[in-house]
Enzyme design. Structure first.
Site, PDB file in Angstrom:
ATOM      1  N   THR A  82     -45.082  29.292  54.471  1.00 46.86           N
ATOM      2  CA  THR A  82     -43.914  29.048  54.906  1.00 46.86           C
ATOM      3  C   THR A  82     -43.838  29.062  56.492  1.00 46.86           C
ATOM      4  OG1 THR A  82     -42.943  30.375  53.080  1.00 46.86           O
ATOM      5  CG2 THR A  82     -41.729  30.354  55.073  1.00 46.86           C
ATOM      6  N   THR A 175     -48.488  28.477  44.798  1.00 53.30           N
ATOM      7  CA  THR A 175     -49.468  29.148  44.563  1.00 53.30           C
ATOM      8  C   THR A 175     -50.124  28.845  43.301  1.00 53.30           C
ATOM      9  OG1 THR A 175     -48.181  30.808  43.217  1.00 53.30           O
ATOM     10  CG2 THR A 175     -48.392  30.979  45.614  1.00 53.30           C
TER      11      THR A 175
END
Length: 355
Positions: A82, A175
């Site tokens: 992020t 992920t």
């Protein structure tokens, strides 16, 4: 058909991700965590190869006055996906919009965002592997042609129109790259795979964060913190704040090695960065299943966690540290795990583990 007959949803009508789209509103993390995040590539520590390549791509896009190609970020939680998306927007001098895949409930949510993005904007979708099929299919055309397919009317009179949108850069983070569909992956022009950080990079992060927090940290204390943080910047920043608390209550002028050693003991974190739950996973495999193999579902039930939590949070670092292995038959601990826990393998298990 007149233009007024075409109703396109905008941000004001969205019920899901609207609160996440305005940069002036705080995100889920607290302000202190946000303040520790780097603002540009120079401040971003570690991941040298990713930074080097991105610097080239960003510079080239700026010189051509084009939007950057779509960017796909892969890696375990807490490694800076992020943050890097925000850094890319800052380097491009572009608007940054952020949401997560679960927040995009209906196609109108995505349409509302994409019809309001400015030219060359960076649109970040976290957990992109959780996109719903209908939204993902709408995203295909938007990524390739910078257009949206939108259905107007109902029943026999329904028809599809193409709505142009501004060129933008989609940054998708996940992920679980294996759960992202091949058609979506193929539309990303740049792929970056994050790895756990080296000790030197972690120390640099500790010193930078300590400076931002106006906290002094001794060299040996910074080194121990770096080694105990699982190679993850999010973890080391959290530990640094906790050590600052311990140092403050003890009246220490800085974060010293004794403060860190005592703090890690209180938090039940060992020299490898393993927490109580990590060691419990290893002990369960050793004591209940004779070192393995044991399936992921069985292990998850044994430790009282979901399979996703086991595979996304606990296993990546345990595998990286060489403490467990994934085999076709299940999870197996290594000889290093026995040594770390100071346990003796049973039935000559050690000889087999060494090879």
């Amino acid at each position: 058909m007149k233009k007024k007959d075409i109703k396109i949803p905008n941000e004001d009508t969205l019920s899901g991700p609207t609160g996440m789209l305005h940069p002036e509103k705080p995100l889920a993390e607290d302000d202190r965590e946000l303040s520790l995040r780097p603002k540009n590539l120079k401040e971003f520590m570690g991941q040298a190869q990713i930074k080097e390549n991105l610097s080239v791509f960003i510079t080239a896009a700026r010189e051509r006055d084009e939007s950057l190609d779509h960017l796909f970020l892969i890696g375990p939680p807490g490694l800076g996906k992020t943050t890097l998306a925000q850094v890319v927007a800052n380097e491009l001098g572009a608007e940054f919009k952020v949401t997560s895949a679960p927040a995009l409930d209906k196609p109108k949510d995505l349409a509302g965002i994409l019809t309001t993005v400015t030219e060359k904007a960076v649109f970040f979708i976290d957990e992109i592997h959780r996109l719903k099929p209908a939204i993902e299919e709408m995203l295909y055309i938007a990524m390739e042609d910078y257009e949206l397919d939108w259905i107007i009317g109902q029943g026999p009179s329904a028809r599809t129109i193409r709505i142009p949108i501004q060129p933008f850069t989609l940054v998708g983070a996940t992920t679980k790259a294996g759960n992202v569909s091949s058609p979506l992956i193929s539309r990303f022009g740049i792929t970056c795979r994050f790895s756990f950080y080296e000790a030197a990079d972690m120390e640099a992060i500790v010193r930078r964060s300590a400076g931002i927090l106006n906290t002094k940290v001794d060299n040996d204390a910074a080194s121990l913190l770096a080694r105990s943080a699982r190679g993850t910047p999010r973890v080391v920043n959290r530990l640094l704040r906790r050590m600052r608390d311990f140092a403050q209550i003890k009246g220490a002028p800085s974060i010293t090695l004794p403060v860190v050693e005592d703090g890690l003991r209180r938090l039940e974190i060992d020299a490898l960065g393993l927490e109580k739950h990590d060691r419990e996973i290893l002990r369960i495999i050793i004591e209940r299943y004779n070192g393995g193999p044991v399936g992921a579902e069985t292990l998850a039930i044994s430790i009282g966690e979901s399979v996703d939590t086991l595979e996304d949070y606990y296993e990546p670092y345990l595998i990286q540290a060489g403490l467990i292995q994934r085999t076709p038959r299940g999870r197996v601990v290594t000889a290093m795990a026995y040594e770390h826990l100071k346990l003796e393998p049973r039935n000559g298990r050690a000889e087999g583990l060494l090879f």
